[in-house]
Every structure is written in structure tokens, then in C-alpha cells.
Design a protein around this motif. Structure first.
Motif, PDB file in Angstrom:
ATOM      1  N   VAL A   4     -11.746 -10.272 -26.366  1.00 20.32           N
ATOM      2  CA  VAL A   4     -11.302 -11.523 -25.777  1.00 20.32           C
ATOM      3  C   VAL A   4      -9.828 -11.407 -25.448  1.00 20.32           C
ATOM      4  O   VAL A   4      -9.033 -10.934 -26.266  1.00 20.32           O
ATOM      5  N   ARG A   6      -6.559 -13.585 -24.684  1.00 20.30           N
ATOM      6  CA  ARG A   6      -6.055 -14.952 -24.821  1.00 20.30           C
ATOM      7  C   ARG A   6      -4.628 -15.021 -24.315  1.00 20.30           C
ATOM      8  O   ARG A   6      -3.849 -14.099 -24.516  1.00 20.30           O
ATOM      9  N   LYS A   7      -4.296 -16.127 -23.683  1.00 20.50           N
ATOM     10  CA  LYS A   7      -2.923 -16.374 -23.257  1.00 20.50           C
ATOM     11  C   LYS A   7      -2.363 -17.492 -24.119  1.00 20.50           C
ATOM     12  O   LYS A   7      -3.039 -18.487 -24.379  1.00 20.50           O
ATOM     13  N   TYR A   8      -1.130 -17.330 -24.564  1.00 19.67           N
ATOM     14  CA  TYR A   8      -0.486 -18.306 -25.425  1.00 19.67           C
ATOM     15  C   TYR A   8       0.756 -18.861 -24.737  1.00 19.67           C
ATOM     16  O   TYR A   8       1.444 -18.161 -24.008  1.00 19.67           O
ATOM     17  N   MET A  14       0.705 -18.181 -30.884  1.00 17.21           N
ATOM     18  CA  MET A  14       0.064 -16.890 -31.088  1.00 17.21           C
ATOM     19  C   MET A  14      -0.028 -16.566 -32.571  1.00 17.21           C
ATOM     20  O   MET A  14      -1.067 -16.127 -33.075  1.00 17.21           O
ATOM     21  N   ASP A  17      -2.691 -18.675 -34.341  1.00 17.30           N
ATOM     22  CA  ASP A  17      -4.033 -18.179 -34.063  1.00 17.30           C
ATOM     23  C   ASP A  17      -4.317 -16.899 -34.842  1.00 17.30           C
ATOM     24  O   ASP A  17      -5.407 -16.711 -35.388  1.00 17.30           O
ATOM     25  N   GLU A  18      -3.336 -16.013 -34.910  1.00 20.27           N
ATOM     26  CA  GLU A  18      -3.490 -14.778 -35.669  1.00 20.27           C
ATOM     27  C   GLU A  18      -3.718 -15.083 -37.152  1.00 20.27           C
ATOM     28  O   GLU A  18      -4.568 -14.472 -37.804  1.00 20.27           O
ATOM     29  N   ASP A  21      -7.229 -16.232 -37.667  1.00 22.46           N
ATOM     30  CA  ASP A  21      -8.150 -15.094 -37.611  1.00 22.46           C
ATOM     31  C   ASP A  21      -8.175 -14.336 -38.926  1.00 22.46           C
ATOM     32  O   ASP A  21      -9.237 -13.955 -39.422  1.00 22.46           O
TER      33      ASP A  21
END
Length: 66
Positions: A4, A6-8, A14, A17-18, A21
Motif C-alpha cells: 500500500v 500512503r500519502k501523509y 506519518m 500511523d506507523e 501499525d
């Protein structure tokens, strides 16, 4: 494994989101990743690790029933 892209809008988004995850990954896999990164850092420095590594758990305690 699906890839995937993804643009942040920001670095903070970012990193958030990391972090989410990594929270989904089981603890034993996160610890294994840390050990691999540590060994890779020692190799990049041209050193051998003289420290003890994490050992496996010998006893598993059952969780109390709810």
C-alpha cells in the motif's frame, strides 16, 4: 502481502500511523525486530555484540479467566 502506498500531510501523521501499525504486531515480533535492528547496527559499526540477547520465556503463565 499487499503493498500500500500512503500519502501523509505531515510527519506527525506519518509517525502516528506507523505507531498504530506497530501496535497491531504481537509483542514477540516487535522484540524480534528490535533485536534484528540492534544486530544490524553493530554490524554497520564493524563490531560484534558482546551483550546478552533476550532469551525465550521458559514458563508461560495462564491468563485468569474473566
Amino acid at each position: 502481502m499487499d503493498k500500500v502506498i500512503r500519502k501523509y500531510s505531515s510527519l506527525d501523521a506519518m509517525k502516528a500511523d506507523e505507531y498504530r501499525d506497530w501496535q497491531r504486531v504481537p509483542v514477540y515480533e516487535r522484540m524480534r525486530a528490535v533485536a534484528e535492528i540492534t544486530l544490524a547496527a553493530y554490524k554497520m559499526k564493524g563490531q560484534t555484540p558482546d551483550v546478552q540477547r533476550l532469551e525465550r520465556t521458559l514458563v508461560h503463565l495462564p491468563f485468569p479467566e474473566r
